[in-house]
Scaffold this motif. Structure first.
Motif, PDB file in Angstrom:
ATOM      1  N   VAL A   1       0.753  -1.380   0.263  1.00  0.00           N
ATOM      2  CA  VAL A   1      -0.322  -0.453   0.075  1.00  0.00           C
ATOM      3  C   VAL A   1       1.085   0.871   0.149  1.00  0.00           C
ATOM      4  N   TYR A   2       0.460   2.016  -1.053  1.00  0.00           N
ATOM      5  CA  TYR A   2       1.403   3.639  -1.140  1.00  0.00           C
ATOM      6  C   TYR A   2       0.660   4.304  -0.151  1.00  0.00           C
ATOM      7  N   ALA A   3       1.203   5.320   0.669  1.00  0.00           N
ATOM      8  CA  ALA A   3       0.573   6.412   1.344  1.00  0.00           C
ATOM      9  C   ALA A   3       0.841   7.563   0.323  1.00  0.00           C
ATOM     10  N   PRO A   4      -0.067   8.739   0.255  1.00  0.00           N
ATOM     11  CA  PRO A   4       0.485   9.741  -1.092  1.00  0.00           C
ATOM     12  C   PRO A   4       1.367  10.612  -0.006  1.00  0.00           C
ATOM     13  N   SER A   5       1.984  10.693   1.139  1.00  0.00           N
ATOM     14  CA  SER A   5       2.851  11.656   1.882  1.00  0.00           C
ATOM     15  C   SER A   5       3.372  10.790   3.379  1.00  0.00           C
ATOM     16  N   ASP A   6       4.612  10.985   3.516  1.00  0.00           N
ATOM     17  CA  ASP A   6       5.222  10.312   4.604  1.00  0.00           C
ATOM     18  C   ASP A   6       3.828  11.269   5.877  1.00  0.00           C
ATOM     19  N   GLU A   7       2.990  12.185   5.972  1.00  0.00           N
ATOM     20  CA  GLU A   7       2.376  12.744   6.525  1.00  0.00           C
ATOM     21  C   GLU A   7       0.906  11.908   6.786  1.00  0.00           C
ATOM     22  N   THR A   8       0.521  11.386   5.807  1.00  0.00           N
ATOM     23  CA  THR A   8      -0.726  10.831   6.003  1.00  0.00           C
ATOM     24  C   THR A   8      -1.141   8.903   6.116  1.00  0.00           C
ATOM     25  N   GLU A   9       0.323   9.290   6.086  1.00  0.00           N
ATOM     26  CA  GLU A   9       0.681   7.226   6.470  1.00  0.00           C
ATOM     27  C   GLU A   9      -0.109   7.076   7.607  1.00  0.00           C
ATOM     28  N   PRO A  10       0.684   7.761   8.956  1.00  0.00           N
ATOM     29  CA  PRO A  10       0.460   6.573  10.093  1.00  0.00           C
ATOM     30  C   PRO A  10      -1.578   7.262  10.163  1.00  0.00           C
ATOM     31  N   TRP A  11      -2.144   7.796   9.560  1.00  0.00           N
ATOM     32  CA  TRP A  11      -4.232   7.487   9.368  1.00  0.00           C
ATOM     33  C   TRP A  11      -4.112   6.767   8.375  1.00  0.00           C
ATOM     34  N   MET A  12      -3.911   6.851   7.424  1.00  0.00           N
ATOM     35  CA  MET A  12      -3.760   5.068   6.390  1.00  0.00           C
ATOM     36  C   MET A  12      -4.187   4.134   7.079  1.00  0.00           C
TER      37      MET A  12
ATOM     38  N   ASN B   1      12.602   3.742  13.912  1.00  0.00           N
ATOM     39  CA  ASN B   1      12.066   3.628  15.963  1.00  0.00           C
ATOM     40  C   ASN B   1      11.821   5.060  15.405  1.00  0.00           C
ATOM     41  N   SER B   2      12.658   5.847  14.658  1.00  0.00           N
ATOM     42  CA  SER B   2      12.345   7.102  14.599  1.00  0.00           C
ATOM     43  C   SER B   2      10.290   7.376  14.144  1.00  0.00           C
ATOM     44  N   GLU B   3      10.094   6.600  13.567  1.00  0.00           N
ATOM     45  CA  GLU B   3       8.272   6.416  12.855  1.00  0.00           C
ATOM     46  C   GLU B   3       8.145   6.278  13.735  1.00  0.00           C
ATOM     47  N   LEU B   4       7.965   5.655  14.531  1.00  0.00           N
ATOM     48  CA  LEU B   4       7.044   4.774  16.149  1.00  0.00           C
ATOM     49  C   LEU B   4       5.983   6.153  16.330  1.00  0.00           C
ATOM     50  N   PRO B   5       6.456   6.768  17.300  1.00  0.00           N
ATOM     51  CA  PRO B   5       6.153   8.258  17.691  1.00  0.00           C
ATOM     52  C   PRO B   5       4.735   8.937  16.825  1.00  0.00           C
ATOM     53  N   ILE B   6       5.536   9.385  15.902  1.00  0.00           N
ATOM     54  CA  ILE B   6       3.915   9.472  15.212  1.00  0.00           C
ATOM     55  C   ILE B   6       2.640   8.671  15.370  1.00  0.00           C
ATOM     56  N   ILE B   7       3.413   7.456  14.818  1.00  0.00           N
ATOM     57  CA  ILE B   7       2.011   6.011  14.474  1.00  0.00           C
ATOM     58  C   ILE B   7       1.285   5.988  15.632  1.00  0.00           C
ATOM     59  N   TYR B   8       1.801   6.336  16.939  1.00  0.00           N
ATOM     60  CA  TYR B   8       0.928   6.101  18.733  1.00  0.00           C
ATOM     61  C   TYR B   8       0.581   6.720  18.420  1.00  0.00           C
TER      62      TYR B   8
END
Length: 112
Positions: A54-65, A90-97
Motif C-alpha cells: 500500500v502506498y501513502a500519498p505522503s509521509d504525513e498521511t501514512e500514520p492515518w492510513m 524507531n524514529s517512525e514510531l512516535p507519530i504512528i503511536y
C-alpha cells in the motif's frame, strides 16, 4: 557453511514477498559466494495471506492510513491484539503511536 533457510515465524507468502524485496539488495552474499542460496521456506504448514503493498500519498498521511487499515480490520473481525505495525526506524514510531491513540485504537509501543 551452514545456511539457515527455515523460518518458524512466517508463512510462505510472507517469505516469498520478502525474498522478492531482498533480491534487489546489492549487498547480499547470495551471488558472491558460490553455491549460496537463501530461499527461505516456512516451517509452519499453514498457508497464510499474501502481503499487500500500500502506498501513502505522503509521509504525513501514512500514520492515518495505518489507523484506517487497523480500524477496518477490527470491524471485519480481526482481533486488534493480532495486528502489528513494523517500521524500519524507531524514529517512525512516535507519530504512528500518537495517531493510533488519538483514534482510540489500543496500542502498545515496543522498541528502543
Amino acid at each position: 557453511m551452514i545456511v539457515l533457510d527455515t523460518s518458524y515465524r512466517c508463512t510462505q507468502p510472507i517469505l516469498d514477498a520478502a525474498g522478492k524485496l531482498t533480491g534487489y539488495n546489492t549487498e547480499r552474499l547470495v551471488g558472491t559466494i558460490d553455491g549460496l542460496h537463501k530461499d527461505l521456506k516456512a516451517g509452519k504448514k499453514e498457508s497464510g495471506q499474501s502481503p499487500t503493498l500500500v502506498y501513502a500519498p505522503s509521509d504525513e498521511t501514512e500514520p492515518w492510513m495505518i489507523a484506517d487499515m487497523i480500524e477496518d480490520a477490527g470491524a471485519s473481525g480481526t482481533q486488534l491484539r493480532e495486528i502489528s505495525v513494523l517500521v524500519q526506524k524507531n524514529s517512525e514510531l512516535p507519530i504512528i503511536y500518537d495517531v493510533l491513540r488519538s483514534r482510540n485504537i489500543p496500542v502498545e509501543l515496543k522498541g528502543k
